[in-house]
Design an enzyme around this catalytic site. Sequence first.
Site, PDB file in Angstrom:
ATOM      1  N   HIS A   6      -6.416  -1.015  11.142  1.00 56.73           N
ATOM      2  CA  HIS A   6      -5.860  -1.615   9.937  1.00 56.73           C
ATOM      3  C   HIS A   6      -6.858  -2.655   9.422  1.00 56.73           C
ATOM      4  CE1 HIS A   6      -2.728  -2.513   7.142  1.00 56.73           C
ATOM      5  NE2 HIS A   6      -2.380  -3.678   7.650  1.00 56.73           N
ATOM      6  N   GLN A  48       0.810  -1.224   0.000  1.00 55.05           N
ATOM      7  CA  GLN A  48       0.000   0.000   0.000  1.00 55.05           C
ATOM      8  C   GLN A  48       0.841   1.272   0.000  1.00 55.05           C
ATOM      9  OE1 GLN A  48      -1.681  -1.086   4.073  1.00 55.05           O
ATOM     10  NE2 GLN A  48      -1.528   1.135   4.322  1.00 55.05           N
ATOM     11  N   CYS A  78      -5.369   0.493   3.361  1.00 56.11           N
ATOM     12  CA  CYS A  78      -5.497  -0.921   3.739  1.00 56.11           C
ATOM     13  C   CYS A  78      -6.918  -1.427   3.526  1.00 56.11           C
ATOM     14  CB  CYS A  78      -5.077  -1.112   5.184  1.00 56.11           C
ATOM     15  SG  CYS A  78      -6.011  -0.077   6.330  1.00 56.11           S
TER      16      CYS A  78
END
Lengths: 212, 79
Positions: free
Chosen positions: A160, A19, A25
């Site tokens: 995340h 990323q 994410c």
Amino acid sequence: APPSCDWRKAGAVTPAKDQGQCGSCWAFAAVANIESLWFIRHQELYNLSVQQVLDCSRLQVACEGAFPWVAFTVAWMYGLTPEEEYPYTACQNMCEERHRAVAHVQAFQILSSDEKRLAAHIAAQGPVTVGINAKLLQFYKEGIITKNMACNCDPREMNHAVLLVGYGLEKKTPYWIVKNSWGPEWGEEGSFRIYRGSNACGIASLPVTATV
Amino acid sequence: DFMSRFNRTYNSPEEQRRRLLIFRQNLATARALEKAGQGMARFGMTRFSDLTEEEFRAQLLSPMPGHAPRPSALAPSKP
């Protein structure tokens, strides 16, 4: 659920992508979910475009995070293009609608946080996108993040998104196999393993999956 | 080793010294984590080893509040 499951061995998981310095994410984890489910249903494994999801998300700042269902909505509206036709730039640009779509999403669903039911769902249906507190991952290299270590990360503080691609048992320690989006050089070829059964670092707090 | 392995350069000697301090603290944290894991996992130098926890959060992570409203499902027809 069977005692173990690893969708990587079935060829249903693309290599981990990177990323970069963009909080995308949520898009990587959702696109990885669609890639795997599309393979399981149609036997075609595509690297799908995360950039298309960022650009067409209608978010003000897609690199500052979002929930995975934003990506499912983009895939539902436009269909997803192969990565090579709409490559990742690690920043949000204008939505390009001229590309061909090779994978489509019909719906998405939020699943139960019960880890036994989650394992059964993964074994039967395929990988699932989840949220996690990624604090411990900054220095992770390999092995299973245990229950003891997970005391250092608050399961309520999810920051995340990743993809559960399977689970197993090693030396009586049950674990999840998790695909990350920090490139194939990080962790165990882009993946990590974490204790299964105590919502370690919030891994089972928000499981969500597309239907293709 | 870290700088060459992860292709890092810093703007000034001061910045390099600051990053070295952060790196050392991070290695100590990684060792403590590894100890807590009793041999089940390895922690150590990664490409994020010269970042503070705050920098790591800001650059890589994005908050997903658990209390945020959750959608029920996609609508049955496209707009």
